[in-house]
Scaffold this motif. Structure first.
Motif, PDB file in Angstrom:
ATOM      1  N   THR A 299      23.479 -10.989  -6.300  1.00 19.50           N
ATOM      2  CA  THR A 299      22.896  -9.970  -5.423  1.00 19.50           C
ATOM      3  C   THR A 299      22.129  -8.926  -6.212  1.00 19.50           C
ATOM      4  O   THR A 299      21.219  -8.307  -5.693  1.00 19.50           O
ATOM      5  CB  THR A 299      23.975  -9.263  -4.578  1.00 19.50           C
ATOM      6  N   GLY A 300      22.458  -8.724  -7.459  1.00 23.53           N
ATOM      7  CA  GLY A 300      21.736  -7.774  -8.290  1.00 23.53           C
ATOM      8  C   GLY A 300      20.418  -8.309  -8.807  1.00 23.53           C
ATOM      9  O   GLY A 300      19.628  -7.568  -9.395  1.00 23.53           O
ATOM     10  N   CYS A 301      20.122  -9.567  -8.594  1.00 27.02           N
ATOM     11  CA  CYS A 301      18.909 -10.176  -9.125  1.00 27.02           C
ATOM     12  C   CYS A 301      17.719 -10.085  -8.179  1.00 27.02           C
ATOM     13  O   CYS A 301      16.603 -10.376  -8.574  1.00 27.02           O
ATOM     14  CB  CYS A 301      19.172 -11.647  -9.454  1.00 27.02           C
ATOM     15  N   ASN A 302      17.941  -9.736  -6.940  1.00 26.11           N
ATOM     16  CA  ASN A 302      16.805  -9.690  -6.015  1.00 26.11           C
ATOM     17  C   ASN A 302      16.188  -8.304  -5.983  1.00 26.11           C
ATOM     18  O   ASN A 302      16.772  -7.332  -6.419  1.00 26.11           O
ATOM     19  CB  ASN A 302      17.242 -10.124  -4.613  1.00 26.11           C
ATOM     20  N   ARG A 303      14.974  -8.222  -5.452  1.00 22.56           N
ATOM     21  CA  ARG A 303      14.287  -6.946  -5.292  1.00 22.56           C
ATOM     22  C   ARG A 303      14.395  -6.553  -3.833  1.00 22.56           C
ATOM     23  O   ARG A 303      14.000  -7.313  -2.952  1.00 22.56           O
ATOM     24  CB  ARG A 303      12.827  -7.072  -5.687  1.00 22.56           C
ATOM     25  N   PRO A 304      14.917  -5.367  -3.558  1.00 23.96           N
ATOM     26  CA  PRO A 304      15.056  -4.944  -2.160  1.00 23.96           C
ATOM     27  C   PRO A 304      13.696  -4.864  -1.474  1.00 23.96           C
ATOM     28  O   PRO A 304      12.740  -4.330  -2.034  1.00 23.96           O
ATOM     29  CB  PRO A 304      15.680  -3.547  -2.266  1.00 23.96           C
ATOM     30  N   PRO A 305      13.582  -5.377  -0.269  1.00 21.52           N
ATOM     31  CA  PRO A 305      12.297  -5.380   0.432  1.00 21.52           C
ATOM     32  C   PRO A 305      11.765  -3.970   0.697  1.00 21.52           C
ATOM     33  O   PRO A 305      10.558  -3.761   0.729  1.00 21.52           O
ATOM     34  CB  PRO A 305      12.571  -6.112   1.745  1.00 21.52           C
ATOM     35  N   GLU A 306      12.661  -2.991   0.868  1.00 21.78           N
ATOM     36  CA  GLU A 306      12.205  -1.623   1.106  1.00 21.78           C
ATOM     37  C   GLU A 306      11.434  -1.103  -0.101  1.00 21.78           C
ATOM     38  O   GLU A 306      10.431  -0.405   0.037  1.00 21.78           O
ATOM     39  CB  GLU A 306      13.384  -0.686   1.377  1.00 21.78           C
ATOM     40  N   LEU A 307      11.910  -1.428  -1.292  1.00 21.70           N
ATOM     41  CA  LEU A 307      11.214  -0.988  -2.497  1.00 21.70           C
ATOM     42  C   LEU A 307       9.914  -1.759  -2.694  1.00 21.70           C
ATOM     43  O   LEU A 307       8.908  -1.199  -3.109  1.00 21.70           O
ATOM     44  CB  LEU A 307      12.117  -1.154  -3.724  1.00 21.70           C
ATOM     45  N   GLU A 308       9.942  -3.024  -2.426  1.00 24.71           N
ATOM     46  CA  GLU A 308       8.730  -3.838  -2.557  1.00 24.71           C
ATOM     47  C   GLU A 308       7.655  -3.334  -1.607  1.00 24.71           C
ATOM     48  O   GLU A 308       6.484  -3.271  -1.958  1.00 24.71           O
ATOM     49  CB  GLU A 308       9.036  -5.309  -2.275  1.00 24.71           C
ATOM     50  N   ALA A 309       8.036  -2.957  -0.391  1.00 24.90           N
ATOM     51  CA  ALA A 309       7.071  -2.488   0.599  1.00 24.90           C
ATOM     52  C   ALA A 309       6.500  -1.126   0.214  1.00 24.90           C
ATOM     53  O   ALA A 309       5.398  -0.775   0.612  1.00 24.90           O
ATOM     54  CB  ALA A 309       7.722  -2.416   1.974  1.00 24.90           C
ATOM     55  N   ALA A 310       7.248  -0.351  -0.577  1.00 25.82           N
ATOM     56  CA  ALA A 310       6.804   0.985  -0.959  1.00 25.82           C
ATOM     57  C   ALA A 310       5.719   0.958  -2.033  1.00 25.82           C
ATOM     58  O   ALA A 310       5.024   1.951  -2.230  1.00 25.82           O
ATOM     59  CB  ALA A 310       7.990   1.812  -1.452  1.00 25.82           C
TER      60      ALA A 310
END
Length: 110
Positions: free
Chosen positions: A17-28
Motif C-alpha cells: 500500500t505504500g508503493c502507490n501514488r494517491p490519486p488526490e496528489l496525482e490530480a494536484a
C-alpha cells in the motif's frame, strides 16, 4: 507456525500500500508542473559556512540594513496600542454601565 503465513501476508499487503501514488496528489500536479525542468541544484557550502567567513558587498549590506530597519519599524508599530486612549476610555465606561445594568437585573431577580 500457522500464524506465519497470515502475518507475512499482512506485512506484504501493508508494504504494497505504500508503493502507490494517491490519486488526490496525482490530480494536484498540473501539466505545467509535470513539464517543468528539474530544479537547478546549487552549492550550499556558503549557507553552511560560519557567518564570519561570509562577505557581503556594499550594495547587499545596504539592502540588508534597510530591510532590518523596516522590520524594526514594523515591530515598533506592532507593539503600540491597538486602540486609542479615547476608545479605551469609552470601552471602559460602556463596560461599567453594562456591569451596573447587570447588577440591577440580578437585584430584581432576573
Amino acid at each position: 507456525m500457522r500464524l506465519v503465513l497470515p502475518i507475512a501476508l499482512s506485512c506484504l499487503s501493508l508494504a504494497m500500500t505504500g508503493c502507490n501514488r494517491p490519486p488526490e496528489l496525482e490530480a494536484a500536479i498540473t501539466e505545467e508542473a509535470r513539464a517543468a525542468p528539474a530544479p537547478k541544484l546549487t552549492d550550499i557550502r556558503m549557507a553552511l559556512a560560519p557567518a564570519e567567513t561570509i562577505r557581503l558587498d556594499e550594495a547587499e549590506q545596504a539592502r540588508m540594513a534597510a530591510r532590518g530597519a523596516a522590520l524594526q519599524d514594523r515591530a515598533k508599530a506592532a507593539t503600540g496600542p491597538v486602540i486609542s486612549a479615547a476608545e479605551a476610555q469609552d470601552a471602559q465606561e460602556r463596560a461599567a454601565r453594562l456591569r451596573q445594568a447587570r447588577a440591577a437585573q440580578v437585584a430584581e431577580g432576573h
